[in-house]
Scaffold this active site. Structure first.
Site, PDB file in Angstrom:
ATOM      1  N   THR A 100      28.364 -18.345 -17.748  1.00 43.69           N
ATOM      2  CA  THR A 100      27.021 -18.032 -18.181  1.00 43.69           C
ATOM      3  C   THR A 100      25.848 -17.799 -17.372  1.00 43.69           C
ATOM      4  O   THR A 100      25.830 -19.034 -16.568  1.00 43.69           O
ATOM      5  CB  THR A 100      26.544 -18.276 -19.587  1.00 43.69           C
ATOM      6  N   ARG A 101      25.034 -17.018 -17.219  1.00 48.05           N
ATOM      7  CA  ARG A 101      23.793 -17.038 -16.260  1.00 48.05           C
ATOM      8  C   ARG A 101      22.656 -16.818 -17.184  1.00 48.05           C
ATOM      9  O   ARG A 101      21.567 -16.929 -16.868  1.00 48.05           O
ATOM     10  CB  ARG A 101      23.643 -16.230 -15.063  1.00 48.05           C
ATOM     11  N   HIS A 130      23.362 -16.668 -26.772  1.00 45.42           N
ATOM     12  CA  HIS A 130      22.712 -16.168 -27.951  1.00 45.42           C
ATOM     13  C   HIS A 130      23.874 -16.065 -28.937  1.00 45.42           C
ATOM     14  O   HIS A 130      25.202 -16.499 -28.761  1.00 45.42           O
ATOM     15  CB  HIS A 130      22.238 -14.751 -27.806  1.00 45.42           C
ATOM     16  N   HIS A 171      27.263 -14.667 -27.804  1.00 42.69           N
ATOM     17  CA  HIS A 171      28.132 -15.684 -27.042  1.00 42.69           C
ATOM     18  C   HIS A 171      28.696 -16.590 -27.870  1.00 42.69           C
ATOM     19  O   HIS A 171      29.900 -16.820 -27.695  1.00 42.69           O
ATOM     20  CB  HIS A 171      27.155 -16.272 -26.070  1.00 42.69           C
ATOM     21  N   ARG A 187      31.619  -8.249 -22.347  1.00 44.64           N
ATOM     22  CA  ARG A 187      31.211  -6.973 -22.116  1.00 44.64           C
ATOM     23  C   ARG A 187      30.419  -7.137 -20.461  1.00 44.64           C
ATOM     24  O   ARG A 187      29.640  -7.847 -20.461  1.00 44.64           O
ATOM     25  CB  ARG A 187      30.292  -6.514 -23.269  1.00 44.64           C
TER      26      ARG A 187
END
Length: 391
Positions: A202-203, A207, A210, A296
């Site tokens: 993740t960057r 939320h 996720h 996605r």
């Protein structure tokens, strides 16, 4: 009498051996004694990140910056010269002037951008490369507005190749407690008794979408390795320190502590979409993950890649070749009909009954002083983001 067996590592490093290119105390003294007499090259932030990941084994089996045979095959076929899958070039690019002052066989001093001596390169090759071909194959575009392509176009035209050593592994200035390198994460997985571990790249702050796919994955494996990237990102991405506070909130309140481990990934983002999904998976394999979540538009930017291109690229390799299992998830949303997070695979809802919010929309809301709805973000995380946006 039964003999106790030693717990096994979750998975072998890519190529079979976890690389270690951190100088020993004796080597460091030798390099420091030579320092003033060595030709020197200054690295940018991304190249320094690459040096660190080579040194700690995150880029196993690489022992240095790519020779031309590896570079060309990676660009055109997503493989190293020996046939092992690898999807992104790892290179040290310099100007003609810098390259002309070096000769093959030199030991080169590597400095970070502040001028600090951080590593050495034993120069075995220097070669010109085709920036346009790298852009088209790796990033699928030659447009300079793509952040990854812009980096390639701004680089020098000559690649320096050869094995490297890093002088020492300094604690991360912001997150020393989360600096867990591959040898350590592998050992910690053994100690926890985890045989299967899913990695999450993740960057962005986590939320609800996720959280949903992480917990779906966690239902089927022993542990979750939350591995946020803290190297160079785009200027409009949320800063690493803010993201880390959000992750800590999530882990404290919404995840089982004994089944999740968080560590920082020192890599820089390349925004290479499908190619970077393969790259991210192989790096997590080196950290000891057996599975890797691909969601996605993984590692995408703008509209350069199809929604699920980063999942489909895994089909270009034979079963078992990558050695890590992708866990592919569709776009998750909040379903107002069922009152839960879901995807189109599990929800009977119509488009009107689905709440989607992108990271871009959330940033726009926060700038206007609005908090994202609880269907998108846990309220404590939303409050942290709002506070950071207006500090």
């Amino acid at each position: 009498m039964s003999v106790a067996t030693k717990p096994q590592e979750t998975i072998a490093a890519h190529g079979g051996t976890l690389i270690n290119r951190l100088a020993t105390a004796e080597q460091k003294q030798e390099f420091l004694a030579q320092a003033d007499n060595l030709p020197r090259v200054t690295m940018d932030d991304r190249t320094f990140s690459d040096l660190a990941l080579i040194a700690i084994g995150g880029f196993s089996p690489l022992t240095g910056f790519m020779v031309e045979a590896d570079y060309l095959r990676v660009v055109h076929e997503m493989r190293l010269a020996n046939g092992l899958p690898w999807s992104v070039p790892i290179t040290l690019s310099v100007s003609e002037e810098v390259a002309n002052a070096l000769k093959v066989g030199d030991r080169v001093r590597l400095d970070d951008k502040s001028g600090r001596f951080v590593g050495v390169l034993d120069l075995t090759e220097k070669y010109h490369y085709d920036k346009l071909q790298e852009a088209l194959h790796v990033y699928r575009t030659n447009e300079e507005k793509h952040p990854g392509v812009a980096v390639v176009y701004a680089q020098g035209p000559v690649n320096l190749a050869g094995s490297v050593w890093m002088l020492e592994r300094d604690p991360h200035p912001l997150f020393p407690n989360y600096q867990i390198d591959p040898a350590d994460s592998r050992q910690m997985f053994i100690e926890k008794g985890w045989k299967t571990v899913v990695g999450f790249q993740t960057r962005n702050p986590i939320h609800r979408a996720h959280e949903y796919i992480q917990k779906c994955a966690l239902e089927t494996v022993d542990g979750l390795f939350l591995h946020p990237l803290v190297g160079a990102t785009k200027s409009d991405d949320i800063p690493a320190d803010v993201r880390m506070r959000c992750y800590e909130i999530m882990l404290d309140k919404y995840f089982p502590r004994d089944r999740v481990m968080m560590a920082i990934n020192p890599a820089a983002m390349r925004y290479a979409g499908p190619r970077e999904a393969i790259f991210h998976a192989l790096v997590r394999k080196n950290y000891g993950c057996t599975h890797f979540i691909v969601g996605r538009d993984h590692a995408g930017v703008g509209d350069y890649y199809g929604t699920y291109d980063a999942q489909e690229i895994f089909e270009e390799f034979e079963a078992g070749e990558l050695g890590i299992t992708p866990m592919k998830f569709e776009h998750a949303f909040y379903c107002t009909r069922t009152g839960t997070m879901a995807t189109s695979k599990t929800s009977p809802s119509t488009a009107e009954e689905r709440i989607h919010l992108s990271g871009t929309k959330v940033r726009e809301m926060l700038r206007r002083g609005e908090l994202p709805p609880p269907e998108f973000s846990r309220p404590e995380v939303a409050a942290e983001l709002a506070k950071a946006m207006h500090d």
